[in-house]
Design a protein around this motif. Structure first.
Motif, mmCIF file in Angstrom:
data_model
loop_
_atom_site.group_PDB
_atom_site.id
_atom_site.type_symbol
_atom_site.label_atom_id
_atom_site.label_comp_id
_atom_site.label_asym_id
_atom_site.label_seq_id
_atom_site.Cartn_x
_atom_site.Cartn_y
_atom_site.Cartn_z
ATOM 1 N N SER A 1 0.825 -1.208 0.000
ATOM 2 C CA SER A 1 0.000 0.000 0.000
ATOM 3 C C SER A 1 0.858 1.256 0.000
ATOM 4 C CB SER A 1 -0.931 0.004 1.216
ATOM 5 O OG SER A 1 -1.880 -1.030 1.143
ATOM 6 N N LEU A 2 1.912 1.271 0.822
ATOM 7 C CA LEU A 2 2.825 2.415 0.847
ATOM 8 C C LEU A 2 3.445 2.649 -0.526
ATOM 9 C CD1 LEU A 2 4.764 1.974 4.220
ATOM 10 C CD2 LEU A 2 3.325 3.917 3.587
ATOM 11 N N LEU A 3 3.847 1.574 -1.158
ATOM 12 C CA LEU A 3 4.475 1.683 -2.464
ATOM 13 C C LEU A 3 3.498 2.225 -3.502
ATOM 14 C CD1 LEU A 3 7.248 1.005 -3.690
ATOM 15 C CD2 LEU A 3 6.324 -1.220 -4.342
ATOM 16 N N SER A 4 2.246 1.811 -3.401
ATOM 17 C CA SER A 4 1.249 2.229 -4.377
ATOM 18 C C SER A 4 0.924 3.714 -4.260
ATOM 19 C CB SER A 4 -0.024 1.397 -4.207
ATOM 20 O OG SER A 4 0.228 0.023 -4.469
ATOM 21 N N VAL A 5 0.876 4.238 -3.030
ATOM 22 C CA VAL A 5 0.522 5.656 -2.874
ATOM 23 C C VAL A 5 1.721 6.574 -3.075
ATOM 24 C CG1 VAL A 5 -1.374 5.116 -1.313
ATOM 25 C CG2 VAL A 5 0.873 5.653 -0.369
ATOM 26 N N ALA A 6 2.929 6.032 -3.009
ATOM 27 C CA ALA A 6 4.127 6.865 -3.160
ATOM 28 C C ALA A 6 4.526 7.070 -4.607
ATOM 29 C CB ALA A 6 5.295 6.239 -2.396
ATOM 30 N N THR A 7 3.962 6.295 -5.507
ATOM 31 C CA THR A 7 4.324 6.377 -6.919
ATOM 32 C C THR A 7 3.059 6.394 -7.768
ATOM 33 O OG1 THR A 7 4.516 3.961 -6.986
ATOM 34 C CG2 THR A 7 6.547 5.206 -6.636
ATOM 35 N N SER A 8 3.216 6.712 -9.029
ATOM 36 C CA SER A 8 2.077 6.714 -9.938
ATOM 37 C C SER A 8 2.556 6.421 -11.358
ATOM 38 C CB SER A 8 1.359 8.064 -9.900
ATOM 39 O OG SER A 8 2.233 9.099 -10.311
ATOM 40 N N GLY A 9 1.617 6.062 -12.209
ATOM 41 C CA GLY A 9 1.926 5.842 -13.612
ATOM 42 C C GLY A 9 2.935 4.745 -13.845
ATOM 43 N N GLU A 10 3.852 4.976 -14.771
ATOM 44 C CA GLU A 10 4.856 3.989 -15.119
ATOM 45 C C GLU A 10 5.794 3.692 -13.954
ATOM 46 O OE1 GLU A 10 5.263 2.102 -17.822
ATOM 47 O OE2 GLU A 10 3.325 2.888 -18.489
ATOM 48 N N ARG A 11 6.071 4.720 -13.139
ATOM 49 C CA ARG A 11 6.943 4.495 -11.983
ATOM 50 C C ARG A 11 6.283 3.535 -10.995
ATOM 51 N NH1 ARG A 11 8.960 10.058 -9.544
ATOM 52 N NH2 ARG A 11 10.010 8.572 -8.176
ATOM 53 N N GLN A 12 4.988 3.642 -10.855
ATOM 54 C CA GLN A 12 4.295 2.725 -9.964
ATOM 55 C C GLN A 12 4.353 1.301 -10.500
ATOM 56 O OE1 GLN A 12 -0.182 2.356 -9.512
ATOM 57 N NE2 GLN A 12 0.311 3.476 -7.621
ATOM 58 N N LEU A 13 4.174 1.148 -11.804
ATOM 59 C CA LEU A 13 4.237 -0.184 -12.395
ATOM 60 C C LEU A 13 5.609 -0.811 -12.187
ATOM 61 C CD1 LEU A 13 2.348 0.359 -15.780
ATOM 62 C CD2 LEU A 13 1.467 -0.605 -13.650
ATOM 63 N N ARG A 14 6.660 -0.010 -12.391
ATOM 64 C CA ARG A 14 8.013 -0.534 -12.183
ATOM 65 C C ARG A 14 8.256 -0.865 -10.715
ATOM 66 N NH1 ARG A 14 9.351 3.572 -15.958
ATOM 67 N NH2 ARG A 14 9.983 4.969 -14.267
ATOM 68 N N ALA A 15 7.760 0.005 -9.826
ATOM 69 C CA ALA A 15 7.977 -0.216 -8.397
ATOM 70 C C ALA A 15 7.279 -1.495 -7.923
ATOM 71 C CB ALA A 15 7.476 0.990 -7.603
ATOM 72 N N VAL A 16 6.027 -1.667 -8.334
ATOM 73 C CA VAL A 16 5.289 -2.874 -7.943
ATOM 74 C C VAL A 16 5.943 -4.119 -8.547
ATOM 75 C CG1 VAL A 16 3.081 -4.081 -8.133
ATOM 76 C CG2 VAL A 16 3.127 -1.644 -7.583
ATOM 77 N N SER A 17 6.463 -3.989 -9.765
ATOM 78 C CA SER A 17 7.165 -5.111 -10.392
ATOM 79 C C SER A 17 8.409 -5.484 -9.600
ATOM 80 C CB SER A 17 7.554 -4.757 -11.833
ATOM 81 O OG SER A 17 6.410 -4.513 -12.625
ATOM 82 N N LEU A 18 9.158 -4.487 -9.152
ATOM 83 C CA LEU A 18 10.347 -4.749 -8.336
ATOM 84 C C LEU A 18 9.961 -5.382 -7.007
ATOM 85 C CD1 LEU A 18 12.463 -1.533 -9.029
ATOM 86 C CD2 LEU A 18 13.029 -3.876 -9.698
ATOM 87 N N TRP A 19 8.868 -4.916 -6.424
ATOM 88 C CA TRP A 19 8.388 -5.503 -5.161
ATOM 89 C C TRP A 19 8.065 -6.992 -5.360
ATOM 90 C CZ3 TRP A 19 4.192 -7.926 -2.972
ATOM 91 C CH2 TRP A 19 4.035 -7.825 -1.583
ATOM 92 N N GLY A 20 7.385 -7.299 -6.443
ATOM 93 C CA GLY A 20 7.070 -8.697 -6.732
ATOM 94 C C GLY A 20 8.319 -9.525 -6.973
ATOM 95 N N ALA A 21 9.297 -8.942 -7.670
ATOM 96 C CA ALA A 21 10.550 -9.654 -7.907
ATOM 97 C C ALA A 21 11.287 -9.909 -6.598
ATOM 98 C CB ALA A 21 11.432 -8.854 -8.864
#
Length: 508
Positions: A121-141
């Motif tokens: 949740s913290l990661l999702s609200v701290a980023t948006s757009g393409e940066r959010q997609l990359r951040a969530v992808s890194l979290w999953g990795a």
């Protein structure tokens, strides 16, 4: 609202590091159980609760943790989860008895699920757009890498520092995450969310699962038809019924029961539960079988290395899953995955005491690849079958299902394994033959569950929207055996049944 680049980088570092350490810790514990048993004098059968208890508490807490973050502040609750994780690690590392290890793991289950729910949740609200997609992808990795590295790390540390070393290192990493979060992460919450928290729902989830797992675990000693076993099952049923009653009446339910009218979501959730349950049950049993002096007699390090082919199977198939699902259809890929898992478990069902490790390789790889094929599209279907505002609730349900599956299937596998082993020894079989018979019997139980997964894919998971095989879809597929992440298809489902006034869907 997205934060600055520096703040977003701090959130990314804190959340990825924390999910890596939580998942590494979770996957390593089964490798440590024989060493913990030797040190504390506690039978491995009892220490099973260090694994199932962790999952049980995680199932009860994971959605509530996300709700607490929305109401009281995600940073605050995330740090509380990290602090509990440190406390649990210290308690386990200092434990002189198996009972204290189990207590520590129960606390760790609450801490781990809180860290995962609030971190994302913290990661999702701290980023948006393409940066959010990359951040969530890194979290999953990071989650996938942690889970893969855990058994090997545990095996290394048992020989180098004793089994306690894993927990001291995890505590130190969690402290680093606390400091990093304090210094770089801004507080956030959901001011529009009702302030009510469904604490009673969480308690009833635990009261539903605990007697169920206790009854399954002790059925070998008590008998399946004994008053004690049936009493446990009766308590579980009553608690489950009360949970449904409560969820219909509370202002902000833990589980939006209207979602259960969504056949694709229900089918996907059952598929996730079966997949998580069978793979966790398998890894638990193989960790014990490989290290048993009556079987392969591996050291903890050798047992950790022995899990690498399963990891390799998941890693290799993950990038292919979104493309296959997009080309062939999600239902077909889920069904094929469960068929492959069925074949793998059936092969292990013919295990003999004379088998060397090489005989396990192909079946284990088949099960891991099948798990990757089935769980990725099932997770994607769970969030693609609902409206955008219900994605959080759908992912929360599927994440709870993972914990439930891991707890129940591990307890069932351990019970069958131990009971058949004991019965064969009592009938005069040699220890190696009895142990192999126990593993074979447990594997056939997993065959039955995997076949149920095939049926679920055929009957319930239809007309599934699939992602576009983006980086996010690949990361979601890689992490799907651990956590449901959003995909490019999330929130594209047809309008769901109307939600009764006064209810509110929860974020994962």
């Amino acid at each position: 609202m997205a934060g600055s680049g520096k703040a977003a980088g701090g959130v990314l570092a804190a959340t990825c590091l924390s999910t890596l350490v939580v998942n590494a810790n979770t996957s390593a514990v089964s490798i440590l159980l024989p060493a913990i048993s030797d040190d504390t004098g506690t039978p491995v059968a009892t220490l099973q609760w260090a694994v199932t208890g962790y999952s049980l508490v995680g199932a009860a807490v994971i959605i509530t943790a996300g709700s607490l973050g929305d109401v009281f502040g995600r940073k605050r609750v995330f740090q509380l989860g990290l602090a509990l994780f440190v406390l649990s690690c210290v308690l386990i590392a200092l434990a002189q008895t198996g009972g204290l290890v189990i207590v520590g793991r129960l606390v760790q289950g609450a801490a781990g699920s809180t860290i995962l729910a609030c971190g994302l949740s913290l990661l999702s609200v701290a980023t948006s757009g393409e940066r959010q997609l990359r951040a969530v992808s890194l979290w999953g990795a990071a989650a996938a890498v942690g889970a893969a590295a855990g058994p090997l790390l545990g095996g290394v540390l048992v020989g180098a520092t004793g089994w306690q070393g894993l927990f001291w290192i995890d505590a130190a990493v969690a402290v680093v995450c606390i400091v990093l979060t304090y210094a770089t992460v801004a507080e956030s919450s959901d001011p529009d969310r009702p302030r009510d928290i469904d604490y009673l729902g969480s308690v009833l989830v635990a009261l539903t699962l605990m007697p169920l797992i206790l009854g399954v675990s002790k059925s070998g000693d008590w008998g399946w038809a004994s008053a004690a076993t049936l009493g446990c099952f009766a308590v579980s049923v009553v608690a489950g019924v009360l949970f449904v009653v409560v969820e219909k009446r509370v202002a902000v339910p833990l589980l939006d029961l209207s979602l259960l009218r969504n056949r694709i979501l229900v089918g996907s959730t059952v598929a996730i539960l079966i997949g998580a349950g069978t793979i966790n049950g398998l890894m638990y049993l193989l960790s014990l079988y490989f290290q048993s002096p009556d079987a392969l007699g591996f050291s903890p390090l050798e047992a950790g290395l022995a899990t690498l082919p399963a990891t390799a199977g998941l890693v290799v198939v993950a990038p292919l899953v979104p493309r296959l699902a997009s080309r062939l259809g999600g239902r077909q890929v889920v069904g094929a995955g469960f068929v492959l898992m069925t074949v793998g478990f059936a092969a292990i069902g013919f295990v003999e005491s004379s088998w060397a490790y090489v005989a396990f390789l192909l079946p284990v790889i088949a099960i891991a690849v099948g798990m990757g094929l089935s769980n990725g599209p099932a997770s994607s279907a769970a969030t693609a079958s609902v409206r955008q505002e219900q994605v959080g609730a759908a992912s929360g349900v599927s994440n709870m299902a993972r914990y439930v599956g891991a707890a129940v299937a591990t307890a069932l596998a351990a019970t069958v394994y131990g009971s058949v082993d004991a019965n064969h020894v009592a009938d005069g079989a040699s220890a190696p033959d009895a142990l192999a018979a126990g593993l074979a019997a447990a594997s056939w139980v997993m065959v039955a569950l995997s076949l149920l997964g095939v049926l679920v894919a055929v009957v319930a998971i239809r007309r599934v929207r699939t992602g576009r095989a983006t980086l996010l879809d690949t990361a979601a597929a890689a992490a799907a055996h651990l956590h449901t992440l959003p995909t490019s298809a999330s929130g594209t489902g047809a309008p769901a049944p109307a939600v009764p006034e006064g209810t509110h869907t929860q974020p994962a």
